[in-house]
Design a protein around this motif. Structure first.
Motif, PDB file in Angstrom:
ATOM      1  N   ALA A 138       0.865  -1.181   0.000  1.00  0.00           N
ATOM      2  CA  ALA A 138       0.000   0.000   0.000  1.00  0.00           C
ATOM      3  C   ALA A 138       0.903   1.234   0.000  1.00  0.00           C
ATOM      4  O   ALA A 138       1.147   1.828   1.045  1.00  0.00           O
ATOM      5  N   PRO A 139       1.426   1.607  -1.175  1.00  0.00           N
ATOM      6  CA  PRO A 139       2.375   2.730  -1.241  1.00  0.00           C
ATOM      7  C   PRO A 139       1.849   4.034  -0.655  1.00  0.00           C
ATOM      8  O   PRO A 139       2.610   4.798  -0.060  1.00  0.00           O
ATOM      9  N   ALA A 140       0.539   4.285  -0.810  1.00  0.00           N
ATOM     10  CA  ALA A 140      -0.013   5.524  -0.265  1.00  0.00           C
ATOM     11  C   ALA A 140       0.107   5.554   1.254  1.00  0.00           C
ATOM     12  O   ALA A 140       0.405   6.604   1.846  1.00  0.00           O
ATOM     13  N   LEU A 141      -0.099   4.406   1.900  1.00  0.00           N
ATOM     14  CA  LEU A 141       0.054   4.353   3.355  1.00  0.00           C
ATOM     15  C   LEU A 141       1.506   4.574   3.758  1.00  0.00           C
ATOM     16  O   LEU A 141       1.782   5.189   4.797  1.00  0.00           O
ATOM     17  N   ASP A 142       2.437   4.060   2.958  1.00  0.00           N
ATOM     18  CA  ASP A 142       3.856   4.301   3.242  1.00  0.00           C
ATOM     19  C   ASP A 142       4.162   5.797   3.202  1.00  0.00           C
ATOM     20  O   ASP A 142       4.854   6.326   4.073  1.00  0.00           O
ATOM     21  N   LEU A 143       3.637   6.476   2.189  1.00  0.00           N
ATOM     22  CA  LEU A 143       3.883   7.921   2.054  1.00  0.00           C
ATOM     23  C   LEU A 143       3.233   8.702   3.189  1.00  0.00           C
ATOM     24  O   LEU A 143       3.824   9.651   3.724  1.00  0.00           O
ATOM     25  N   LEU A 144       2.011   8.312   3.565  1.00  0.00           N
ATOM     26  CA  LEU A 144       1.342   8.983   4.681  1.00  0.00           C
ATOM     27  C   LEU A 144       2.119   8.787   5.977  1.00  0.00           C
ATOM     28  O   LEU A 144       2.239   9.709   6.784  1.00  0.00           O
ATOM     29  N   ALA A 145       2.647   7.574   6.177  1.00  0.00           N
ATOM     30  CA  ALA A 145       3.403   7.292   7.401  1.00  0.00           C
ATOM     31  C   ALA A 145       4.667   8.139   7.481  1.00  0.00           C
ATOM     32  O   ALA A 145       5.009   8.683   8.544  1.00  0.00           O
ATOM     33  N   GLU A 146       5.370   8.276   6.358  1.00  0.00           N
ATOM     34  CA  GLU A 146       6.589   9.078   6.357  1.00  0.00           C
ATOM     35  C   GLU A 146       6.276  10.556   6.575  1.00  0.00           C
ATOM     36  O   GLU A 146       6.989  11.263   7.297  1.00  0.00           O
ATOM     37  N   SER A 147       5.197  11.024   5.965  1.00  0.00           N
ATOM     38  CA  SER A 147       4.805  12.419   6.150  1.00  0.00           C
ATOM     39  C   SER A 147       4.390  12.682   7.589  1.00  0.00           C
ATOM     40  O   SER A 147       4.756  13.706   8.180  1.00  0.00           O
ATOM     41  N   HIS A 148       3.637  11.767   8.164  1.00  0.00           N
ATOM     42  CA  HIS A 148       3.215  11.928   9.565  1.00  0.00           C
ATOM     43  C   HIS A 148       4.426  11.957  10.485  1.00  0.00           C
ATOM     44  O   HIS A 148       4.496  12.761  11.414  1.00  0.00           O
ATOM     45  N   ASP A 149       5.376  11.078  10.228  1.00  0.00           N
ATOM     46  CA  ASP A 149       6.571  11.027  11.072  1.00  0.00           C
ATOM     47  C   ASP A 149       7.322  12.354  11.021  1.00  0.00           C
ATOM     48  O   ASP A 149       7.781  12.853  12.059  1.00  0.00           O
ATOM     49  N   ARG A 150       7.423  12.936   9.841  1.00  0.00           N
ATOM     50  CA  ARG A 150       8.107  14.230   9.707  1.00  0.00           C
ATOM     51  C   ARG A 150       7.337  15.335  10.440  1.00  0.00           C
ATOM     52  O   ARG A 150       7.927  16.124  11.186  1.00  0.00           O
ATOM     53  N   HIS A 151       6.025  15.366  10.252  1.00  0.00           N
ATOM     54  CA  HIS A 151       5.222  16.395  10.902  1.00  0.00           C
ATOM     55  C   HIS A 151       5.168  16.199  12.416  1.00  0.00           C
ATOM     56  O   HIS A 151       5.091  17.174  13.167  1.00  0.00           O
ATOM     57  N   HIS A 152       5.202  14.937  12.840  1.00  0.00           N
ATOM     58  CA  HIS A 152       5.166  14.656  14.273  1.00  0.00           C
ATOM     59  C   HIS A 152       6.406  15.209  14.975  1.00  0.00           C
ATOM     60  O   HIS A 152       6.358  15.552  16.161  1.00  0.00           O
ATOM     61  N   ARG A 153       7.501  15.293  14.251  1.00  0.00           N
ATOM     62  CA  ARG A 153       8.725  15.850  14.820  1.00  0.00           C
ATOM     63  C   ARG A 153       8.687  17.377  14.863  1.00  0.00           C
ATOM     64  O   ARG A 153       9.454  18.009  15.604  1.00  0.00           O
ATOM     65  N   GLU A 154       7.814  17.958  14.042  1.00  0.00           N
ATOM     66  CA  GLU A 154       7.757  19.420  13.920  1.00  0.00           C
ATOM     67  C   GLU A 154       6.653  20.062  14.750  1.00  0.00           C
ATOM     68  O   GLU A 154       6.716  21.238  15.086  1.00  0.00           O
ATOM     69  N   GLU A 155       5.608  19.288  15.043  1.00  0.00           N
ATOM     70  CA  GLU A 155       4.449  19.829  15.747  1.00  0.00           C
ATOM     71  C   GLU A 155       3.796  18.753  16.573  1.00  0.00           C
ATOM     72  O   GLU A 155       4.086  17.561  16.416  1.00  0.00           O
ATOM     73  N   VAL A 156       2.920  19.144  17.468  1.00  0.00           N
ATOM     74  CA  VAL A 156       2.226  18.182  18.325  1.00  0.00           C
ATOM     75  C   VAL A 156       1.174  17.435  17.506  1.00  0.00           C
ATOM     76  O   VAL A 156       0.355  18.057  16.814  1.00  0.00           O
ATOM     77  N   ARG A 157       1.218  16.123  17.540  1.00  0.00           N
ATOM     78  CA  ARG A 157       0.208  15.290  16.895  1.00  0.00           C
ATOM     79  C   ARG A 157      -0.430  14.403  17.967  1.00  0.00           C
ATOM     80  O   ARG A 157       0.194  14.059  18.979  1.00  0.00           O
ATOM     81  N   LEU A 158      -1.670  14.028  17.744  1.00  0.00           N
ATOM     82  CA  LEU A 158      -2.383  13.206  18.720  1.00  0.00           C
ATOM     83  C   LEU A 158      -1.850  11.774  18.745  1.00  0.00           C
ATOM     84  O   LEU A 158      -1.777  11.143  19.793  1.00  0.00           O
ATOM     85  N   PHE A 159      -1.472  11.275  17.567  1.00  0.00           N
ATOM     86  CA  PHE A 159      -1.044   9.884  17.445  1.00  0.00           C
ATOM     87  C   PHE A 159       0.434   9.785  17.100  1.00  0.00           C
ATOM     88  O   PHE A 159       0.984  10.665  16.438  1.00  0.00           O
ATOM     89  N   ALA A 160       1.044   8.666  17.515  1.00  0.00           N
ATOM     90  CA  ALA A 160       2.460   8.454  17.219  1.00  0.00           C
ATOM     91  C   ALA A 160       2.679   8.086  15.758  1.00  0.00           C
ATOM     92  O   ALA A 160       3.755   8.305  15.217  1.00  0.00           O
ATOM     93  N   SER A 161       1.670   7.532  15.117  1.00  0.00           N
ATOM     94  CA  SER A 161       1.784   7.184  13.699  1.00  0.00           C
ATOM     95  C   SER A 161       0.406   7.217  13.058  1.00  0.00           C
ATOM     96  O   SER A 161      -0.603   7.333  13.739  1.00  0.00           O
TER      97      SER A 161
END
Length: 233
Positions: free
Chosen positions: A210-233
């Motif tokens: 599921a390549p789209a999920l891979d891309l979403l996961a990488e984007s979330h990980d980057r944003h999670h390092r930059e701002e507060v997110r509710l979920f770890a992934s």
């Protein structure tokens, strides 16, 4: 046939209250919501369908294979190969880390509920195994077969993200639950396919992606390092 004890174990493993750490992972829903890709029930339905047939099918395959291996009492080398093959089928480093984090949490809970030589062998081989592999070992320890392990893994692949949709978007929980229920036949088919492949050599196991999920996961990980997110992934 699995007995009452194994049935209870499957229910416990699939329960959102099981202390394995799954509640802190959205399975890509948080990033999809942030991008406006999931805004309502219709979007969530499509997202969960895709997730079940991609990541969920992969997790089901490896949970079934782990249950099959645990029932046979394989050596540490087999656990290393099984873990490495799932790593190879998970292109996103963020998704690999999320899987191993959930695996670690599930090991802690599993040791208390279903201690076994197979679980000790797995941890001795790889201290941070992937979550589906841990699920499979625990299911087998409790007397369940590969299909039950696959059902559990597949269900968790959509139940966590569906709950995240309620928390993130304020969606109607009854409507969200109905969406999950609509996936019953798809989940049964995925579990059947996973169980039929459970005895294959780890290198020959299916590799749904599921390549789209891979891309979403990488984007979330980057944003999670930059701002507060509710979920770890």
């Amino acid at each position: 046939m699995p007995g009452p004890r194994s049935g209870l174990a499957v229910l416990a493993l699939a329960d959102s209250r099981f202390p394995g750490g799954g509640h802190v992972h959205s399975g890509g829903v948080e990033e999809a919501a942030a991008r406006g890709l999931v805004t309502g029930i219709a979007d969530l339905r499509e997202f969960l369908y895709g997730r079940l047939h991609g990541a969920g099918a992969l997790q089901a395959v490896f949970a079934a294979a782990a249950a099959h291996a645990a029932a046979r009492g394989v050596r540490q080398e087999h656990w290393l190969r099984l873990d490495a093959e799932l790593d190879a089928r998970t292109p996103s480093p963020a998704q690999r880390e999320a899987s191993r984090a959930q695996g670690r949490g599930t090991i802690r809970a599993g040791r208390a509920a279903w201690p076994s030589p197979e679980l000790r062998e797995l941890v001795a081989a790889t201290p941070r195994p992937h979550h589906p592999i841990v699920l499979g070992v625990l299911a087998a320890t409790a007397g369940s077969g590969p299909r039950e392990a696959a059902l559990t893994a597949g269900y968790l692949a959509v139940s966590g993200p569906s709950s995240a949709g309620v928390r993130l978007l304020g969606l109607d929980p009854f409507a969200v639950n109905a969406v999950v229920a609509e996936l019953a036949n798809d989940l049964d088919g995925i579990a059947d396919a996973a169980a039929s492949a459970a005895g294959l050599d780890p290198a020959d196991l299916p590799a749904p992606g599921a390549p789209a999920l891979d891309l979403l996961a990488e984007s979330h990980d980057r944003h999670h390092r930059e701002e507060v997110r509710l979920f770890a992934s």
